[in-house]
Write an enzyme that holds these catalytic residues in place. Structure first.
Site, PDB file in Angstrom:
ATOM      1  N   LYS A 255     -26.877  26.054  16.682  1.00 12.54           N
ATOM      2  CA  LYS A 255     -26.069  27.227  16.320  1.00 12.54           C
ATOM      3  C   LYS A 255     -26.888  28.112  15.397  1.00 12.54           C
ATOM      4  CE  LYS A 255     -21.934  28.779  13.815  1.00 12.54           C
ATOM      5  NZ  LYS A 255     -20.598  28.446  13.247  1.00 12.54           N
ATOM      6  N   ASP A 260     -22.350  34.626   8.989  1.00 11.91           N
ATOM      7  CA  ASP A 260     -20.999  34.526   9.521  1.00 11.91           C
ATOM      8  C   ASP A 260     -20.009  35.123   8.526  1.00 11.91           C
ATOM      9  OD1 ASP A 260     -18.662  33.938  10.794  1.00 11.91           O
ATOM     10  OD2 ASP A 260     -18.800  31.748  10.550  1.00 11.91           O
ATOM     11  N   LYS A 267     -13.721  36.609   6.663  1.00 10.65           N
ATOM     12  CA  LYS A 267     -13.571  35.532   5.681  1.00 10.65           C
ATOM     13  C   LYS A 267     -13.288  36.109   4.302  1.00 10.65           C
ATOM     14  CE  LYS A 267     -16.899  32.246   7.754  1.00 10.65           C
ATOM     15  NZ  LYS A 267     -15.956  31.168   8.085  1.00 10.65           N
ATOM     16  N   ASP A 278     -25.309  29.452   8.114  1.00 13.17           N
ATOM     17  CA  ASP A 278     -24.726  29.214   9.439  1.00 13.17           C
ATOM     18  C   ASP A 278     -25.785  29.223  10.554  1.00 13.17           C
ATOM     19  OD1 ASP A 278     -22.285  28.441  10.471  1.00 13.17           O
ATOM     20  OD2 ASP A 278     -21.662  30.458  11.050  1.00 13.17           O
ATOM     21  N   ASP A 337     -13.497  34.306  13.989  1.00 19.82           N
ATOM     22  CA  ASP A 337     -14.292  33.468  13.088  1.00 19.82           C
ATOM     23  C   ASP A 337     -14.661  32.125  13.733  1.00 19.82           C
ATOM     24  OD1 ASP A 337     -15.658  32.817  10.814  1.00 19.82           O
ATOM     25  OD2 ASP A 337     -13.874  32.364   9.609  1.00 19.82           O
ATOM     26  N   GLU A 339     -16.649  31.626  16.067  1.00 21.56           N
ATOM     27  CA  GLU A 339     -17.654  32.282  16.895  1.00 21.56           C
ATOM     28  C   GLU A 339     -18.725  31.323  17.413  1.00 21.56           C
ATOM     29  OE1 GLU A 339     -17.789  32.058  13.669  1.00 21.56           O
ATOM     30  OE2 GLU A 339     -19.847  31.339  13.405  1.00 21.56           O
ATOM     31  N   ARG A 341     -18.694  28.302  18.533  1.00 21.44           N
ATOM     32  CA  ARG A 341     -18.390  27.592  19.783  1.00 21.44           C
ATOM     33  C   ARG A 341     -18.563  28.502  20.997  1.00 21.44           C
ATOM     34  NH1 ARG A 341     -12.409  26.237  17.738  1.00 21.44           N
ATOM     35  NH2 ARG A 341     -13.612  26.191  15.807  1.00 21.44           N
TER      36      ARG A 341
END
Ligand code: BES
Ligand code: ZN
Ligand code: MN
Length: 494
Positions: A255, A260, A267, A278, A337, A339, A341
């Protein structure tokens, strides 16, 4: 980096200013054979109860014998290799500002010498890593420690193990550099530069799918998530061919959300504070291929980094959008959020279809929910293959990156139902790490696959992971795990 040397001479005659000896809980008699010189002062500390021999306990005496000015005893406790890594880390932390030349002597502590030396080198370099090295101009700390010698009670030469340890430690620290880098210095564009530099250095093949190519291929998940970013999304693929089989053995997908912010489902300030990390999965993937190539492992390895920024903006993907993914499934965006996946799903499906590797492992700071479940002391492991899960778990124990397997029972899939699309990208709070993994599983057809949720372990948080060889910031988790997994399964260099 310090210089690492295998030392064969008499330990009291070395030119080192510090001698450190490893001991094992309740096996102190060993020390007498090594140095009659200091055993009495050490035995005294045991006798009065100061030294208990627990893993990581370190005691320092000031002495004056030949060149030796400091004498350190450190215990690995009863904890095998992890005890050794902790003991070595504590030795180094203790003397790094005083000693220039350190000799670490490893007697028979029931650890194979080649392993002990390799793991010592790794621990030293992981401990000395300083996340401030790149950016601090004024307060930058020079460590005094310049050379470390290793000796064992054996006639063999362990220089090869030292070299191997250095390569692995450098790969970990390289991954840490990328994960630690501020998002402004490591956006998808810069990740591409970094990957190209690595490919050039190692002679790897690299493919970068940018906007046009992503569109052409239908990698719409990666495109959708990346739409809010100022640096365009891309799928970066690096290939290392270490074997002459013409098939791919293993794929590692990391990933790589370079920041993020949550996207339109933004967030909180607190929630996004650490979201430069991230990209830790992608950073680890680069570290892994670097180690594999430098060690010339006999494996065909492909790594893939779907690099995106998840930002809010006028062009961002929106809640309730429907994305037609690479594999044809449609995804309703329940929350922007979630994202990672979506980007990983496309990368998984793309790699499976175009490379047909025997096994796929993904590394991702995927969910806050895995931290709720396991805290900061284990990687969440999800797999469709018991053998793969078992082997990864064993290697995790060996390298000190623990894994804990989580279920993927069919009931969890109910939570991902969507009224308008094949699947929703969120499944509510209960079992949040599991529903995220369940989502990913929909994008792997028939390959042995393991998903590692490293959200709790990729960097040092308030409650851990706490280890003396983890400085502040990124841990580089996953690099040692997968590198050793590959070495165990596919063998060392031929
Ligand atoms: N990158 C985060 C997960 C994360 C959170 C990692 C905290 C490390 C520490 C991920 O993209 C995310 O935002 N997940 C959401 C999912 C939710 C919207 C279903 C989460 O965990 O809150
Ligand atoms: Zn994320
Ligand atoms: Mn997110």
């Amino acid at each position: 980096m310090v210089k690492h040397v295998f030392y064969k001479g008499e330990i009291l005659r070395s030119s080192c200013d510090t001698l450190a000896v490893l001991v094992k809980e309740k096996k102190y008699e060993l020390i007498e054979d090594i140095d009659k010189e200091f055993s009495n002062i050490f035995k005294h500390s045991v006798k009065i109860g100061d030294f208990k021999g627990e893993a990581g306990e370190v005691i320092l005496f000031y002495v004056n014998v030949n060149s030796i000015k400091r004498y350190v005893v450190a215990s690995i406790g009863d904890e095998g290799l992890e005890g050794l890594r902790i003991a070595v880390a504590n030795i180094v932390s203790k003397v790094k500002d005083y000693s220039e030349k350190l000799l670490i002597h490893i007697p028979d502590i029931d650890i194979d010498y080649s392993r002990a030396i390799e793991q010592s080198v790794i621990s030293v370099e992981m401990t000395l890593y300083d996340p401030g090295d790149r950016y601090k101009a004024r307060e930058k700390k020079e460590v005094k420690l310049k050379e470390i010698y290793y000796s064992v009670i054996d006639e063999k030469d362990y220089s090869k193990e030292i070299e191997k340890g250095i390569i692995i430690a450098e790969a970990v620290n390289y991954a840490r550099d990328i994960a630690n880098a501020p998002s402004s210095d490591m956006n998808p564009d810069k990740i591409e530069d970094e990957a190209k530099k690595l490919a050039k250095e190692l002679g790897l093949k690299i493919k970068v799918l940018r906007k046009k190519e992503l569109e052409k291929q239908g990698l719409n998940g990666i495109i959708a998530v990346g739409r809010g970013g100022s640096s365009e999304p891309r799928l970066i693929i690096l290939e290392y061919k270490g074997s002459n089989r013409d098939s791919w053995d293993i794929a590692v997908i990391g990933k790589t959300v370079t920041f993020d912010a949550g996207g339109l489902d933004i967030k909180t300030a607190e929630g996004m504070y650490n979201m430069k990390f991230d990209k830790s999965g992608g950073a680890a993937a680069l570290g892994i291929i670097r180690a594999a190539a430098k060690l010339r492992l006999p494996v065909n390895l492909v790594v893939a980094l779907p690099a995106v920024e998840n930002m809010p903006g006028p062009d961002s993907y929106r809640p309730r959008d429907v994305i037609r993914m690479y594999n044809g499934l449609t995804v309703e965006v329940g929350n922007t959020d979630a994202e990672g996946r979506i980007t990983l799903a496309d990368a998984l499906a793309y790699i499976e279809k175009n490379y047909s590797p025997r096994e796929i492992i993904d590394l991702a700071t995927l969910t806050g929910a895995i931290i709720v479940a396991l805290g900061n002391h284990a990687i969440g492991l999800f797999s469709n293959n018991d053998e793969l899960a078992k082997e990864l778990t064993e290697v995790g124990e060996f390298v000190g990156e623990r894994l804990w397997r989580m279920p993927l029972w069919k009931e969890y899939y109910e939570q991902l139902k969507s009224e308008v699309a094949d699947i929703n990208n969120v499944g509510g709070r209960p079992g949040g790490a599991i529903t995220a993994a369940a989502f990913l599983s929909k994008f792997v057809e028939n390959t042995a696959w393991a998903h590692l949720d490293i959200a709790g372990t990729a960097w040092v948080q308030q409650h851990g992971p706490k280890k003396p060889y983890y400085p502040k910031g990124a841990t580089g988790v996953g690099v040692r795990l997968i590198t050793y997994y590959i070495m165990r399964k596919y063998g060392l260099q031929k």
